[in-house]
Enzyme design. Structure first.
Site, PDB file in Angstrom:
ATOM      1  N   ILE A  40      45.321  74.069  25.566  1.00 50.03           N
ATOM      2  CA  ILE A  40      44.956  75.228  24.744  1.00 50.03           C
ATOM      3  C   ILE A  40      46.133  76.159  24.497  1.00 50.03           C
ATOM      4  O   ILE A  40      45.996  77.146  23.781  1.00 50.03           O
ATOM      5  CB  ILE A  40      43.811  76.017  25.403  1.00 50.03           C
ATOM      6  CG1 ILE A  40      44.212  76.457  26.814  1.00 50.03           C
ATOM      7  CG2 ILE A  40      42.532  75.209  25.421  1.00 50.03           C
ATOM      8  CD1 ILE A  40      43.154  77.301  27.498  1.00 50.03           C
ATOM      9  N   GLY A  55      54.078  76.947  26.053  1.00 46.93           N
ATOM     10  CA  GLY A  55      55.270  77.760  25.853  1.00 46.93           C
ATOM     11  C   GLY A  55      56.511  76.989  26.226  1.00 46.93           C
ATOM     12  O   GLY A  55      56.487  75.769  26.377  1.00 46.93           O
ATOM     13  N   GLY A  56      57.605  77.721  26.427  1.00 48.53           N
ATOM     14  CA  GLY A  56      58.873  77.056  26.731  1.00 48.53           C
ATOM     15  C   GLY A  56      58.898  76.439  28.114  1.00 48.53           C
ATOM     16  O   GLY A  56      59.546  75.422  28.318  1.00 48.53           O
ATOM     17  N   LYS A 103      47.318  76.848  34.435  1.00 42.77           N
ATOM     18  CA  LYS A 103      48.663  77.072  33.888  1.00 42.77           C
ATOM     19  C   LYS A 103      49.644  76.231  34.701  1.00 42.77           C
ATOM     20  O   LYS A 103      49.814  76.436  35.898  1.00 42.77           O
ATOM     21  CB  LYS A 103      49.024  78.554  33.984  1.00 42.77           C
ATOM     22  CG  LYS A 103      50.402  78.897  33.420  1.00 42.77           C
ATOM     23  CD  LYS A 103      50.635  80.411  33.523  1.00 42.77           C
ATOM     24  CE  LYS A 103      52.001  80.799  32.994  1.00 42.77           C
ATOM     25  NZ  LYS A 103      52.239  82.255  33.135  1.00 42.77           N
ATOM     26  N   ASP A 162      56.476  93.793  32.011  1.00 44.69           N
ATOM     27  CA  ASP A 162      56.621  92.929  30.834  1.00 44.69           C
ATOM     28  C   ASP A 162      55.453  93.148  29.866  1.00 44.69           C
ATOM     29  O   ASP A 162      54.915  92.196  29.299  1.00 44.69           O
ATOM     30  CB  ASP A 162      56.693  91.462  31.267  1.00 44.69           C
ATOM     31  CG  ASP A 162      57.165  90.550  30.133  1.00 44.69           C
ATOM     32  OD1 ASP A 162      57.886  91.043  29.235  1.00 44.69           O
ATOM     33  OD2 ASP A 162      56.801  89.366  30.132  1.00 44.69           O
TER      34      ASP A 162
END
Length: 683
Positions: free
Chosen positions: A50, A53-54, A80, A176
């Site tokens: 779903i 990313g990098g 994840k 962040d």
């Protein structure tokens, strides 16, 4: 509904569908080939990809344990997974572990729930709450001019601020905050995500850490990071105030306040912020203060920033209300008093946290000042500290506390396995105690668990090897003093390895063999065998049954064997006295044989043979002239020679008479000749 992909503009990539085949072992399957249906840890079944990313990939997954305990929908969660093929896999794994440890202690409806950090082989992953919706970044990209109305912004701002306030109260700074880290669920809820780079108010990165200004610095997105975060200064709530102010400015105006440039590169004297049209006159002062490039000028808490920002939206209306409140001061006094009391309580709470932080910094410095291998003993000073502050302190102390202990144990396990002794082998009990002590504070450390497993395995293998060595010694049965020494050494090492270890006891047949060898040595007058067997029993520890075998043996045999050996050994002979009783006890069979030869001596040849045998005995045992047995043998030889001389004279065999006469003189001289430095021992 599938969770929509959320990512920053600095790391764009299209999600790839999973490969259906998963025939390889899990540890050999590249992350991007992990297929739907793959089960991690025998519990979490991956259903679909779903987001990607990098450095990580997010899957919808199903908890097979939850399926058995509740309905199917409640078993769904997000997984994840770190891309272990990336060059920064170690750092990524550390960030993921950090996220799990930080976030699972933060319980708030506007913070995404992170359940735990897991590892299977080389696959590292975090299980977390499955949120159906999209990020604020994705939502903005679908809107006209990439901005929202003030009302819509406030619907997002308030729950986001509440989430940050809850984290700050626990001493955690997100560090962040950006549009992609704010999720908007289909149910209208707001969730703050990605605490992978969160810091406690104690954390500071290494001064020599380098970064790329075009990407994320140590996980931080430079476009939204405060100058203090980029400069690696201690984390404070004002860092998140700056990031939140950037998000508010961008969502209201459609543009980043500093054109997405790193904040530490902005020259405040030359750069002028422009007021968004959606922001009121008085609000602009508040927003500019929150966007200040100097931390001391910004709001020091998210609560005050949001309160002032929303309050000044309708300044005149609030002014009228204040006037009305002043008019009704009697009623208002109570409300104002409650408000001031709440503020005072919050201020006292903040002061208490500040004092705890200051005290914790002193504890950290004190621990670091200790000798490396003694630091772990001081960790108890962290007991009683709030969970998150304690976790941050332990993170800072990992290299100072855990690494020295690990290195010490590694060095101890490099001992010489060919030279096993109590002085040479590691102290396994002490090493295990050290590892257990440190593990109490670092229960998730894989290295500590692995080194303890090695200690247990090494200790067990060494005990098994030494026990087998003892069994082999009892099979060889040489009953020598050296064997006793070897057994003593091995048993001492076994006791050091395990106090409960039972010494290997010889079987009954061994005792019978030992007894038979003693009897055989006594019967043969074998003084060396007697001495060897006796010394074995004396040197062997915890072996009373061997000593008991000598209770019925003549004391002359035991004591005489040692005296005789000491006297006859060439290197110490000059320091020993002649032992007549020992010689007579052990030489009786030898002299009996000589006397038998003399009794049968009828010819000149047999007489000379008996003489040579007597000389050999005297020379071999360095017998003194006053030895009773030697005297008896000498006198008997003399009588035989004299009798033979008389016989030969009668037969006129003068040559034989001359030879026998010379022999008589020779043995007389030999008999009277004293031994050098040899005095008679009274034994």
């Amino acid at each position: 509904m599938k969770v929509k992909k959320t990512q920053d503009s600095s790391a764009k990539s299209d999600p790839k569908p999973p490969v259906k085949s998963a025939s390889k072992p899990l540890k050999d399957i590249p992350l991007k080939e992990m297929a739907a249906g793959t089960v991690l840890l025998g519990r979490y079944m991956l259903m679909e990809l779903i987001g990607q990313g990098g450095t990580s990939t997010i899957y919808r997954a199903r908890d097979m344990v939850a399926v058995l305990e509740s309905d199917d929908e409640q078993s769904h969660l997000a997984v994840k997974v770190v891309d272990f093929e990336s060059d920064s896999d170690v750092a990524d794994n550390q960030l993921m572990l950090h996220e799990a440890l930080i976030t699972r202690h933060l319980a708030h409806p506007n913070i995404i729930k992170v359940y735990d950090y897991h590892r299977e082989g080389s696959v590292c992953f975090v299980t977390m709450e499955l949120v159906v919706g999209e990020s604020l970044l994705a939502y903005l990209q679908r809107t006209l001019q990439n901005k929202l109305s003030y009302r819509h912004v406030m619907l997002i701002l308030r729950p986001t601020a509440l989430a940050l306030e809850a984290a700050h109260a626990q001493g955690v700074i997100h560090s962040d905050m950006k549009p992609s880290n704010i999720l908007m669920t289909d149910l209208g809820d707001i969730k703050v995500i990605d605490f992978a780079t969160a810091r406690t108010t104690l954390e500071v990165r290494e001064n020599n850490q380098q970064y790329n200004r075009d990407a994320s610095f140590y996980g931080y997105t430079l476009a939204y990071a405060s100058p203090e975060t980029i400069a690696d200064k201690p984390a404070t709530p004002s860092d998140d105030v700056f990031s939140l102010a950037c998000i508010i400015y961008e969502t209201l105006s459609g543009k980043h306040p500093y054109d997405r440039k790193p904040s530490d590169s902005i020259d405040a004297s030359k750069f002028k912020l422009k007021k968004p049209s959606e922001v009121g006159f008085w609000q602009w002062f508040v927003l500019k203060k929150a966007l200040s490039l100097k931390g001391r000028k910004r709001f020091q808490s998210v609560r005050w920033f949001v309160r002032w920002f929303t309050f000044l939206r309708h300044f005149w209306m609030y002014l009228i209300i204040i006037v009305v409140m002043l008019i009704g001061s009697i009623v208002g006094t109570k409300t104002l008093s409650q408000y001031l009391t709440a503020e005072r309580v919050q201020l006292e709470k903040n002061q208490k946290i500040a004092q705890q932080q200051e005290g914790l910094e002193k504890v950290i410095e004190r621990i670091r000042s200790e000798e490396p291998l003694l630091r772990y003993q001081q960790l108890q000073a962290l007991n009683g500290t709030p969970t998150l502050l304690r976790g941050g302190a332990l993170g800072l102390l990992y290299e100072d506390v855990v690494v020295p202990v690990l290195n010490h144990v590694e060095n101890e396990l490099k001992y010489n396995k060919k030279d096993i002794s109590t002085a040479n082998i590691p102290n396994f009990s002490l090493l295990t105690q050290q590892i257990d002590h440190v593990t109490v504070y670092y229960p998730d450390s894989f290295k500590l668990l692995e080194i303890k497993r090695r200690l247990i395995t090494e200790r067990t293998q060494l005990i098994d090897s030494l026990t087998e060595q003892v069994r082999k010694e009892w099979i060889q049965l040489d009953f020598s003093p050296n064997m006793a020494t070897r057994l003593n050494n091995v048993n001492a090492v076994l006791k050091q390895l395990d106090k409960n270890t039972t010494v290997v006891v010889p079987e009954l047949s061994v005792m019978e063999t030992y007894h038979d060898e003693i009897m055989t040595a006594i019967e043969r007058y074998d003084y060396r065998a007697v001495n060897r067997l006796f010394l074995f029993s004396q040197r062997l520890e915890n072996a009373q049954e061997f000593k008991d075998q000598w209770q019925s043996v003549d004391e002359r045999a035991i004591h005489g064997s040692q005296l005789l050996i000491n006297y006859l050994d060439q290197d110490i002979r000059l320091n020993q006295s002649y032992p007549p009783i020992a010689v007579e006890y052990y030489m009786q069979p030898v002299f009996d044989r000589v006397n038998k030869l003399l009794s049968k001596a009828r010819t000149e040849k047999s007489i000379f043979s008996a003489k040579e045998e007597l000389y050999k005995i005297a020379d071999r045992f360095q017998i003194s002239g006053d030895s009773v047995l030697y005297d008896q043998a000498y006198n008997k030889l003399k009588q035989v020679i004299e009798k033979r001389i008389t016989s030969q004279k009668r037969n006129r065999r003068w040559r034989s008479v001359d030879r026998l006469t010379e022999l008589l003189k020779e043995i007389s001289i030999q008999h009277e000749k004293p031994l050098p430095e040899a005095s008679v021992a009274e034994n």
